[in-house]
Design a protein around this motif. Structure first.
Motif, short mmCIF file in Angstrom:
data_model
loop_
_atom_site.label_atom_id
_atom_site.label_comp_id
_atom_site.label_asym_id
_atom_site.label_seq_id
_atom_site.Cartn_x
_atom_site.Cartn_y
_atom_site.Cartn_z
N THR A 164 0.79 -1.23 0.00
CA THR A 164 0.00 0.00 0.00
C THR A 164 0.82 1.28 0.00
O THR A 164 0.30 2.33 -0.37
CB THR A 164 -0.96 0.01 1.21
OG1 THR A 164 -0.19 -0.16 2.41
CG2 THR A 164 -1.96 -1.12 1.10
N ALA A 165 2.07 1.24 0.41
CA ALA A 165 2.90 2.45 0.39
C ALA A 165 3.06 2.97 -1.04
O ALA A 165 3.36 4.16 -1.23
CB ALA A 165 4.26 2.18 1.01
N GLY A 166 2.88 2.10 -2.02
CA GLY A 166 3.03 2.51 -3.41
C GLY A 166 1.77 3.06 -4.04
O GLY A 166 1.80 3.50 -5.21
N PHE A 167 0.66 3.07 -3.31
CA PHE A 167 -0.61 3.55 -3.88
C PHE A 167 -0.52 4.99 -4.39
O PHE A 167 -1.25 5.38 -5.30
CB PHE A 167 -1.71 3.50 -2.82
CG PHE A 167 -2.36 2.16 -2.66
CD1 PHE A 167 -2.10 1.11 -3.53
CD2 PHE A 167 -3.25 1.92 -1.61
CE1 PHE A 167 -2.70 -0.13 -3.39
CE2 PHE A 167 -3.86 0.69 -1.45
CZ PHE A 167 -3.58 -0.33 -2.33
N HIS A 168 0.36 5.80 -3.78
CA HIS A 168 0.34 7.24 -4.04
C HIS A 168 1.11 7.64 -5.29
O HIS A 168 1.07 8.79 -5.70
CB HIS A 168 0.92 7.97 -2.83
CG HIS A 168 0.37 7.49 -1.53
ND1 HIS A 168 -0.96 7.63 -1.18
CD2 HIS A 168 0.96 6.85 -0.47
CE1 HIS A 168 -1.16 7.10 0.02
NE2 HIS A 168 -0.01 6.62 0.46
N GLY A 210 7.71 0.98 1.12
CA GLY A 210 6.90 0.01 1.84
C GLY A 210 7.69 -1.03 2.60
O GLY A 210 8.87 -1.28 2.35
N THR A 211 6.99 -1.66 3.53
CA THR A 211 7.62 -2.69 4.36
C THR A 211 7.89 -3.95 3.55
O THR A 211 8.81 -4.71 3.87
CB THR A 211 6.74 -3.02 5.58
OG1 THR A 211 5.46 -3.48 5.14
CG2 THR A 211 6.54 -1.78 6.45
N ASN A 236 3.09 3.81 5.07
CA ASN A 236 1.83 4.40 5.50
C ASN A 236 1.77 4.40 7.03
O ASN A 236 2.73 4.05 7.69
CB ASN A 236 0.65 3.63 4.90
CG ASN A 236 0.45 3.94 3.42
OD1 ASN A 236 1.28 4.58 2.79
ND2 ASN A 236 -0.67 3.49 2.87
N PHE A 237 0.61 4.75 7.56
CA PHE A 237 0.39 4.72 9.01
C PHE A 237 -0.29 3.39 9.35
O PHE A 237 -1.33 3.05 8.79
CB PHE A 237 -0.47 5.91 9.45
CG PHE A 237 0.23 7.22 9.30
CD1 PHE A 237 0.99 7.75 10.33
CD2 PHE A 237 0.16 7.93 8.12
CE1 PHE A 237 1.66 8.96 10.19
CE2 PHE A 237 0.83 9.14 7.96
CZ PHE A 237 1.58 9.65 9.00
N HIS A 238 0.30 2.65 10.30
CA HIS A 238 -0.06 1.26 10.50
C HIS A 238 -0.81 1.00 11.80
O HIS A 238 -0.81 1.81 12.72
CB HIS A 238 1.21 0.40 10.49
CG HIS A 238 2.06 0.58 9.28
ND1 HIS A 238 1.65 0.16 8.04
CD2 HIS A 238 3.28 1.15 9.10
CE1 HIS A 238 2.59 0.46 7.15
NE2 HIS A 238 3.59 1.06 7.77
N TYR A 257 -3.97 3.82 7.64
CA TYR A 257 -3.99 2.45 7.13
C TYR A 257 -3.91 2.38 5.60
O TYR A 257 -3.38 3.28 4.96
CB TYR A 257 -5.18 1.67 7.69
CG TYR A 257 -5.27 1.70 9.20
CD1 TYR A 257 -4.13 1.89 10.00
CD2 TYR A 257 -6.48 1.58 9.86
CE1 TYR A 257 -4.21 1.92 11.37
CE2 TYR A 257 -6.57 1.61 11.25
CZ TYR A 257 -5.44 1.79 12.00
OH TYR A 257 -5.52 1.82 13.37
N SER A 258 -4.43 1.30 5.02
CA SER A 258 -4.09 0.96 3.62
C SER A 258 -4.37 2.07 2.61
O SER A 258 -3.56 2.34 1.73
CB SER A 258 -4.86 -0.31 3.21
OG SER A 258 -4.39 -1.42 3.92
N PHE A 259 -5.53 2.69 2.70
CA PHE A 259 -5.91 3.75 1.77
C PHE A 259 -5.51 5.13 2.30
O PHE A 259 -5.91 6.15 1.75
CB PHE A 259 -7.41 3.74 1.49
CG PHE A 259 -7.84 2.72 0.46
CD1 PHE A 259 -7.01 2.39 -0.60
CD2 PHE A 259 -9.09 2.12 0.55
CE1 PHE A 259 -7.42 1.47 -1.56
CE2 PHE A 259 -9.50 1.20 -0.41
CZ PHE A 259 -8.66 0.87 -1.47
N GLY A 260 -4.73 5.16 3.37
CA GLY A 260 -4.44 6.42 4.05
C GLY A 260 -3.24 7.16 3.51
O GLY A 260 -2.75 6.90 2.41
#
Length: 345
Positions: free
Chosen positions: A184-188, A257-258, A300-302, A336-339
């Motif tokens: 999810t860190a790559g969503f942006h 991302g992790t 992201n924030f986990h 979280y994921s979409f954050g």
């Protein structure tokens, strides 16, 4: 218990139910480890922090519609989450709450599966009547969104799954099918932002780690007692060469991302030499770990009891991460994921 103070933060109202639109309009908190300072920026400005010769490492795994629905012989409905193929392409480990060994599940459209038993990780094992599940998944499956997103949507009167999930619960550079959860860190990232980084002289390197449910298996006790479930990771010779050259030139490796971080650290030795290869990795990174491969982390924030928070705390220090989370709550970052995003320099 580890990270107990994080659990006292009121994060539920900050759960992101949908991704930022456009993708790179998400907020980004920038943590400077050397000065112990925090900035508040927008993700599309992240190129300002990378220099020519730096390398951005991203995970090009692709999430497939792994959530399927079947009927038992009694007619009852069963939800099944495909996890990974086991001994062959017909036999899969799955997660399901409704388990009875020996029965045959009917998924419709001619797809059947017999329940064979359980794995050591308490997953059910199904044997399907086809060698290739992907056409059925693409036609009938749902994207395996985290349950907390579906619950937050329901609480707000929204549908648990929406039409845009198949596109937005995916990075723009996703390529190889295999994940049941997105990196999810790559969503942006957008194609335009990636091109801007390339134009600046930043290297873009790809790894592949197929994300399983082990990444999100919560901690139940201290990190030292937690066993990380293995996930399949791969680094190409080209990526290994780029990462090694980056370090040799005194430049920085930014891990997105992790999952990218776990992969890089799993393929890097004590001399900071990264090797190409493909293997299952159960590396679990928590405070006290000495990083060998990465210099900066984008994440992201986990969740408070999650393995990604352990890794983030190992990289920046738990006190600094807690300070960042306090500011994130105060300034109403999306979690979280979409954050929203965090960059640790």
């Amino acid at each position: 218990m580890a990270f107990e103070r994080f659990k006292k933060l009121d994060l539920d109202p900050l759960i992101a139910k949908q991704p930022a639109t456009p993708r790179d309009s998400a907020r980004q908190m920038v943590l400077h480890r050397d000065t112990h300072t925090i900035e508040h920026r927008i993700f599309r400005d992240m190129h300002e922090y990378l220099n020519p010769g730096d390398t951005l490492v991203i995970n090009n795994t692709k999430v497939f519609p792994a959530k399927l629905f079947a009927h038992k012989p009694t007619g009852g409905k069963v939800e099944v989450l495909l996890v990974r193929p086991t001994v062959n392409s017909r036999t899969w480990a799955v997660l399901t709450r409704d388990y009875k060994e020996g029965i045959t599940l009917d998924f419709g459209d001619g797809l059947l599966a017999k329940v064979l038993g359980k794995t050591e990780n308490n997953e059910a094992v199904l044997e399907f009547n086809t060698d290739d599940l992907m056409p059925f998944c693409n036609a009938h499956g749902l994207m395996p969104l985290p349950q907390y997103i579906e619950k937050a949507r329901k609480h707000s009167g929204l549908s648990p799954s929406i039409a845009t999930d198949k596109e937005r619960y995916q990075t723009v550079y996703a390529k190889y099918n295999g994940s049941i959860a997105a990196p999810t860190a790559g969503f942006h990232f957008t194609p335009e932002l990636l091109q801007k980084l390339k134009d600046k002289g930043v290297n873009i390197a790809y790894i592949t780690l197929h994300v399983g449910w082990g990444t999100f298996k919560p901690l139940r006790g201290e990190p030292q007692q937690h066993h990380m479930l293995a996930e399949l990771g791969e680094i190409s010779p080209e990526t290994a060469e780029i990462v090694n050259a980056t370090h040799a030139q005194g430049k920085r490796v930014f891990s997105v991302g992790t999952t990218s971080t776990r992969t890089l650290e799993s393929f890097t030795d004590e001399n900071r030499h990264t090797f190409a290869g493909k293997k299952w990795t159960d590396l679990f990174i928590y405070p006290g770990y000495k990083f060998k491969a990465i210099d900066c982390l984008i994440t992201n924030f986990h969740f408070p009891d999650s393995t990604p928070l352990c890794m983030t705390s190992a990289f920046a220090g738990e006190d600094f991460i807690y300070e960042a989370y306090l500011q994130a709550v105060e300034k109403k970052y999306r979690f979280y994921s979409f954050g929203d995003s965090m960059m640790i320099l």
